[in-house]
Design a protein around this motif. Structure first.
Motif, PDB file in Angstrom:
ATOM      1  N   LYS A  17      32.132   6.992  20.585  1.00 50.91           N
ATOM      2  CA  LYS A  17      31.721   7.715  19.386  1.00 50.91           C
ATOM      3  C   LYS A  17      30.433   7.108  18.919  1.00 50.91           C
ATOM      4  N   HIS A  18      30.354   5.955  18.669  1.00 58.31           N
ATOM      5  CA  HIS A  18      29.196   5.195  18.298  1.00 58.31           C
ATOM      6  C   HIS A  18      28.432   4.288  19.429  1.00 58.31           C
ATOM      7  N   THR A  19      28.753   4.677  20.736  1.00 57.72           N
ATOM      8  CA  THR A  19      27.880   3.756  21.646  1.00 57.72           C
ATOM      9  C   THR A  19      27.238   4.605  22.659  1.00 57.72           C
ATOM     10  N   ALA A  20      26.194   4.327  23.348  1.00 58.74           N
ATOM     11  CA  ALA A  20      25.516   4.924  24.140  1.00 58.74           C
ATOM     12  C   ALA A  20      24.870   4.118  25.394  1.00 58.74           C
ATOM     13  N   ALA A  86      20.905  -4.772  29.646  1.00 56.62           N
ATOM     14  CA  ALA A  86      21.682  -5.072  30.865  1.00 56.62           C
ATOM     15  C   ALA A  86      20.842  -4.981  32.215  1.00 56.62           C
ATOM     16  N   ARG A  87      21.367  -5.788  33.075  1.00 53.16           N
ATOM     17  CA  ARG A  87      20.640  -5.582  34.656  1.00 53.16           C
ATOM     18  C   ARG A  87      19.268  -5.751  34.774  1.00 53.16           C
ATOM     19  N   VAL A  88      18.521  -6.584  34.067  1.00 47.35           N
ATOM     20  CA  VAL A  88      17.277  -6.942  33.957  1.00 47.35           C
ATOM     21  C   VAL A  88      16.884  -7.352  35.209  1.00 47.35           C
ATOM     22  N   PRO A  89      15.901  -6.977  35.820  1.00 46.52           N
ATOM     23  CA  PRO A  89      15.365  -7.533  36.992  1.00 46.52           C
ATOM     24  C   PRO A  89      14.715  -8.876  36.840  1.00 46.52           C
ATOM     25  N   GLU A  90      14.834  -9.931  37.567  1.00 42.45           N
ATOM     26  CA  GLU A  90      14.402 -11.247  37.395  1.00 42.45           C
ATOM     27  C   GLU A  90      13.135 -11.398  36.977  1.00 42.45           C
ATOM     28  N   ARG A  91      12.065 -10.579  37.430  1.00 43.21           N
ATOM     29  CA  ARG A  91      10.846 -10.494  37.250  1.00 43.21           C
ATOM     30  C   ARG A  91      10.570 -10.109  35.571  1.00 43.21           C
ATOM     31  N   LEU A  92      11.222  -9.243  35.172  1.00 40.90           N
ATOM     32  CA  LEU A  92      11.371  -8.853  33.980  1.00 40.90           C
ATOM     33  C   LEU A  92      11.946  -9.892  32.778  1.00 40.90           C
ATOM     34  N   VAL A  93      13.086 -10.401  33.463  1.00 43.81           N
ATOM     35  CA  VAL A  93      13.693 -11.617  32.730  1.00 43.81           C
ATOM     36  C   VAL A  93      12.512 -12.698  32.351  1.00 43.81           C
ATOM     37  N   THR A 110      25.451  -7.449  33.481  1.00 42.32           N
ATOM     38  CA  THR A 110      26.183  -6.082  33.586  1.00 42.32           C
ATOM     39  C   THR A 110      26.019  -5.193  32.506  1.00 42.32           C
ATOM     40  N   VAL A 111      26.296  -4.004  32.610  1.00 43.77           N
ATOM     41  CA  VAL A 111      26.406  -2.962  31.593  1.00 43.77           C
ATOM     42  C   VAL A 111      27.658  -3.272  30.988  1.00 43.77           C
ATOM     43  N   ALA A 112      28.851  -3.441  31.708  1.00 44.73           N
ATOM     44  CA  ALA A 112      30.337  -3.886  31.153  1.00 44.73           C
ATOM     45  C   ALA A 112      30.176  -5.024  30.289  1.00 44.73           C
ATOM     46  N   ASP A 113      29.307  -6.256  30.724  1.00 44.66           N
ATOM     47  CA  ASP A 113      29.318  -7.402  29.841  1.00 44.66           C
ATOM     48  C   ASP A 113      28.647  -6.946  28.659  1.00 44.66           C
ATOM     49  N   ALA A 114      27.540  -6.088  28.606  1.00 43.70           N
ATOM     50  CA  ALA A 114      27.029  -5.780  27.400  1.00 43.70           C
ATOM     51  C   ALA A 114      27.813  -5.091  26.385  1.00 43.70           C
ATOM     52  N   LEU A 115      28.731  -4.039  26.992  1.00 41.44           N
ATOM     53  CA  LEU A 115      29.515  -3.272  26.139  1.00 41.44           C
ATOM     54  C   LEU A 115      30.702  -4.088  25.468  1.00 41.44           C
ATOM     55  N   ALA A 116      31.138  -5.057  26.440  1.00 46.31           N
ATOM     56  CA  ALA A 116      32.135  -6.081  26.020  1.00 46.31           C
ATOM     57  C   ALA A 116      31.599  -6.973  24.979  1.00 46.31           C
ATOM     58  N   ALA A 117      30.440  -7.173  24.841  1.00 44.46           N
ATOM     59  CA  ALA A 117      29.737  -8.265  23.919  1.00 44.46           C
ATOM     60  C   ALA A 117      29.505  -7.398  22.413  1.00 44.46           C
ATOM     61  N   LEU A 118      29.528  -6.101  22.717  1.00 44.68           N
ATOM     62  CA  LEU A 118      29.211  -5.488  21.380  1.00 44.68           C
ATOM     63  C   LEU A 118      30.310  -5.612  20.418  1.00 44.68           C
ATOM     64  N   GLY A 119      31.596  -5.802  21.192  1.00 45.82           N
ATOM     65  CA  GLY A 119      32.846  -5.805  20.152  1.00 45.82           C
ATOM     66  C   GLY A 119      33.095  -4.433  19.319  1.00 45.82           C
ATOM     67  N   ALA A 124      36.528   5.304  23.325  1.00 45.62           N
ATOM     68  CA  ALA A 124      36.453   5.620  24.779  1.00 45.62           C
ATOM     69  C   ALA A 124      36.907   4.205  25.424  1.00 45.62           C
ATOM     70  N   ALA A 125      37.357   4.274  26.625  1.00 41.53           N
ATOM     71  CA  ALA A 125      37.592   3.546  27.522  1.00 41.53           C
ATOM     72  C   ALA A 125      36.169   3.163  28.369  1.00 41.53           C
ATOM     73  N   HIS A 126      35.888   1.878  28.647  1.00 48.62           N
ATOM     74  CA  HIS A 126      34.865   1.596  29.285  1.00 48.62           C
ATOM     75  C   HIS A 126      34.802   1.635  30.820  1.00 48.62           C
ATOM     76  N   ASP A 127      35.650   2.514  31.216  1.00 48.74           N
ATOM     77  CA  ASP A 127      35.855   2.727  32.685  1.00 48.74           C
ATOM     78  C   ASP A 127      34.416   3.060  33.362  1.00 48.74           C
ATOM     79  N   GLY A 128      34.024   2.560  34.384  1.00 52.00           N
ATOM     80  CA  GLY A 128      32.803   2.906  35.098  1.00 52.00           C
ATOM     81  C   GLY A 128      31.482   2.303  34.424  1.00 52.00           C
ATOM     82  N   ALA A 129      31.753   0.937  33.564  1.00 50.60           N
ATOM     83  CA  ALA A 129      30.651   0.608  32.751  1.00 50.60           C
ATOM     84  C   ALA A 129      29.817  -0.486  33.525  1.00 50.60           C
ATOM     85  N   ASP A 130      29.925  -0.305  34.688  1.00 49.75           N
ATOM     86  CA  ASP A 130      29.065  -1.476  35.301  1.00 49.75           C
ATOM     87  C   ASP A 130      27.791  -1.063  35.671  1.00 49.75           C
TER      88      ASP A 130
END
Length: 168
Positions: A17-20, A86-93, A110-119, A124-130
């Protein structure tokens, strides 16, 4: 000489509902940053207060692109939301770190790490959030969460967008 962008592609996947998650491909520069801004604001008007930018396919970011990240950060924080990258290429980091933006904007492997960090406790489940494309996002009691949008900007054409999804 600065690199000139030919295109920016974005795909928005609503994971609750609140995450994209906005998957960004191409260059984020003077010509394409407005598209990224529009996509993020559109996601917010559809109820997403928390945004995750998946930058794995970004080749180049100029000062306008970096400025856009800061604007999006502040825009999401105003209504109590957040922005994660999430998943920022090294040159951009390196660029984000050198400019000090990394101190303001959380970067995740990873996107999954970013979603988990949102708390965020979305429906919605975060299936496929990699970071892989997952049409329709996660399972949700709110079918509006099963919506995705794709947009593409080319220098020689106007910005175009298409939205698809299941509505109540």
């Amino acid at each position: 000489m600065p690199q000139v962008s030919e295109a920016l592609d974005t795909t928005v996947r609503y994971t609750g509902k609140h995450t994209a998650v906005i998957v960004v491909s191409g260059d984020v520069d003077l010509h394409t940053a407005p598209l990224l801004r529009v996509e993020a604001l559109t996601a917010m008007t559809r109820g997403a207060r928390h945004l995750v930018l998946d930058m794995a396919e970004v080749d180049f970011v100029d000062s306008t692109g970096l400025s856009t990240l800061i604007v999006l950060l502040h825009t999401t924080q105003e209504p109590g939301g957040s922005l994660r990258v999430a998943r920022v290429p090294e040159r951009l980091v390196r660029m984000v770190t050198m400019t000090g933006i990394a101190e303001l904007l959380p970067l995740h492997d990873t996107v999954a790490d970013a979603l988990a960090a949102l708390g965020v406790d979305d429906d919605a489940a975060h299936d496929g959030a990699d970071g892989a494309a997952n049409p329709g996002g996660g399972a949700s009691a709110d079918r509006r969460a099963d919506t995705s949008a794709t947009a593409r900007a080319d220098l020689d054409t106007d910005v175009s967008a298409s939205v698809s999804g299941v509505q109540d």
